[in-house]
Design a protein around this motif. Structure first.
Motif, PDB file in Angstrom:
ATOM      1  N   MET A  93      16.760   1.299  11.768  1.00 21.07           N
ATOM      2  CA  MET A  93      16.757   2.095  10.533  1.00 21.07           C
ATOM      3  C   MET A  93      17.873   1.657   9.582  1.00 21.07           C
ATOM      4  SD  MET A  93      15.662   5.924  11.902  1.00 21.07           S
ATOM      5  CE  MET A  93      17.339   6.426  11.812  1.00 21.07           C
ATOM      6  N   LEU A  94      19.069   1.414  10.119  1.00 17.78           N
ATOM      7  CA  LEU A  94      20.201   1.014   9.275  1.00 17.78           C
ATOM      8  C   LEU A  94      19.955  -0.336   8.600  1.00 17.78           C
ATOM      9  CD1 LEU A  94      23.117   2.052  11.655  1.00 17.78           C
ATOM     10  CD2 LEU A  94      22.638   3.065   9.403  1.00 17.78           C
ATOM     11  N   LEU A  95      19.426  -1.305   9.352  1.00 17.37           N
ATOM     12  CA  LEU A  95      19.195  -2.631   8.781  1.00 17.37           C
ATOM     13  C   LEU A  95      18.033  -2.626   7.792  1.00 17.37           C
ATOM     14  CD1 LEU A  95      19.805  -4.959  11.868  1.00 17.37           C
ATOM     15  CD2 LEU A  95      21.418  -4.224  10.107  1.00 17.37           C
ATOM     16  N   GLU A  96      16.999  -1.834   8.074  1.00 17.12           N
ATOM     17  CA  GLU A  96      15.896  -1.714   7.110  1.00 17.12           C
ATOM     18  C   GLU A  96      16.395  -1.081   5.814  1.00 17.12           C
ATOM     19  OE1 GLU A  96      12.875   0.415   9.276  1.00 17.12           O
ATOM     20  OE2 GLU A  96      11.929  -1.458   9.930  1.00 17.12           O
ATOM     21  N   PHE A  97      17.257  -0.072   5.921  1.00 18.81           N
ATOM     22  CA  PHE A  97      17.817   0.577   4.731  1.00 18.81           C
ATOM     23  C   PHE A  97      18.627  -0.420   3.905  1.00 18.81           C
ATOM     24  CE2 PHE A  97      21.063   3.134   2.533  1.00 18.81           C
ATOM     25  CZ  PHE A  97      20.229   3.991   1.835  1.00 18.81           C
ATOM     26  N   ALA A  98      19.256  -1.401   4.570  1.00 18.10           N
ATOM     27  CA  ALA A  98      20.047  -2.427   3.881  1.00 18.10           C
ATOM     28  C   ALA A  98      19.174  -3.593   3.399  1.00 18.10           C
ATOM     29  CB  ALA A  98      21.138  -2.944   4.814  1.00 18.10           C
ATOM     30  N   ASP A  99      17.860  -3.455   3.512  1.00 15.94           N
ATOM     31  CA  ASP A  99      16.905  -4.489   3.075  1.00 15.94           C
ATOM     32  C   ASP A  99      17.065  -5.812   3.816  1.00 15.94           C
ATOM     33  OD1 ASP A  99      15.409  -2.948   1.282  1.00 15.94           O
ATOM     34  OD2 ASP A  99      16.860  -3.264  -0.319  1.00 15.94           O
ATOM     35  N   ILE A 100      17.430  -5.745   5.089  1.00 15.72           N
ATOM     36  CA  ILE A 100      17.479  -6.939   5.931  1.00 15.72           C
ATOM     37  C   ILE A 100      16.110  -7.079   6.591  1.00 15.72           C
ATOM     38  CG2 ILE A 100      18.504  -7.985   7.986  1.00 15.72           C
ATOM     39  CD1 ILE A 100      21.137  -6.624   7.211  1.00 15.72           C
ATOM     40  N   ASP A 101      15.541  -8.262   6.509  1.00 13.88           N
ATOM     41  CA  ASP A 101      14.232  -8.537   7.095  1.00 13.88           C
ATOM     42  C   ASP A 101      14.394  -8.637   8.607  1.00 13.88           C
ATOM     43  OD1 ASP A 101      11.546  -9.185   7.358  1.00 13.88           O
ATOM     44  OD2 ASP A 101      11.909 -11.333   7.041  1.00 13.88           O
ATOM     45  N   ILE A 102      13.866  -7.646   9.340  1.00 12.08           N
ATOM     46  CA  ILE A 102      14.055  -7.615  10.791  1.00 12.08           C
ATOM     47  C   ILE A 102      12.726  -7.692  11.515  1.00 12.08           C
ATOM     48  CG2 ILE A 102      16.188  -6.276  10.621  1.00 12.08           C
ATOM     49  CD1 ILE A 102      14.514  -3.848  11.619  1.00 12.08           C
ATOM     50  N   ASP A 103      12.816  -8.076  12.778  1.00  8.14           N
ATOM     51  CA  ASP A 103      11.666  -8.085  13.672  1.00  8.14           C
ATOM     52  C   ASP A 103      12.123  -7.456  14.976  1.00  8.14           C
ATOM     53  OD1 ASP A 103       9.192  -8.611  14.840  1.00  8.14           O
ATOM     54  OD2 ASP A 103       9.763 -10.644  15.436  1.00  8.14           O
ATOM     55  N   THR A 104      11.550  -6.305  15.327  1.00 11.08           N
ATOM     56  CA  THR A 104      11.862  -5.662  16.595  1.00 11.08           C
ATOM     57  C   THR A 104      10.970  -6.308  17.647  1.00 11.08           C
ATOM     58  OG1 THR A 104      12.384  -3.611  15.449  1.00 11.08           O
ATOM     59  CG2 THR A 104      12.002  -3.456  17.805  1.00 11.08           C
ATOM     60  N   ARG A 105      11.585  -6.776  18.726  1.00 12.85           N
ATOM     61  CA  ARG A 105      10.841  -7.530  19.734  1.00 12.85           C
ATOM     62  C   ARG A 105      11.420  -7.275  21.115  1.00 12.85           C
ATOM     63  NH1 ARG A 105      13.039 -13.561  19.867  1.00 12.85           N
ATOM     64  NH2 ARG A 105      12.189 -13.196  21.884  1.00 12.85           N
ATOM     65  N   PRO A 106      10.699  -7.677  22.156  1.00 12.12           N
ATOM     66  CA  PRO A 106      11.245  -7.505  23.508  1.00 12.12           C
ATOM     67  C   PRO A 106      12.512  -8.346  23.701  1.00 12.12           C
ATOM     68  CG  PRO A 106       8.897  -7.986  23.585  1.00 12.12           C
ATOM     69  CD  PRO A 106       9.343  -8.202  22.167  1.00 12.12           C
TER      70      PRO A 106
END
Length: 88
Positions: free
Chosen positions: A19-32
């Protein structure tokens, strides 16, 4: 493009960081979490290397508990120093 992986010891911290990184507009990928990284949580977050400074600052400022930052190399995932990436 190189990427950085954050591993966690708890799912709660992984979701909070997401949530914090998405709010900062960082392109993330949640993965195993890769098997070669020993962590207590099955979820990891991957993001572009150029966002390491911003992500490390957010994690430090928000007191997020992480296992560490990792980068894939030829020999597998290697832990990287991240406190040095944050000034002040």
């Amino acid at each position: 493009m190189a990427s950085i992986l954050i591993a966690f010891d708890s799912t709660q911290q992984a979701i909070r960081t997401e949530m914090l990184l998405e709010f900062a507009d960082i392109d993330i990928d949640t993965r195993p979490t890769p098997k070669e990284i020993t962590a207590g949580c099955a979820l990891s977050i991957e993001f572009p290397e150029e966002d390491l400074h911003t992500a490390a600052k957010i994690i430090r400022d928000e007191k997020v508990e992480i296992r560490g930052f990792f980068q894939k190399r030829e020999a597998g995932y290697m832990a990287i120093e991240w406190n040095k990436e944050v000034e002040g």
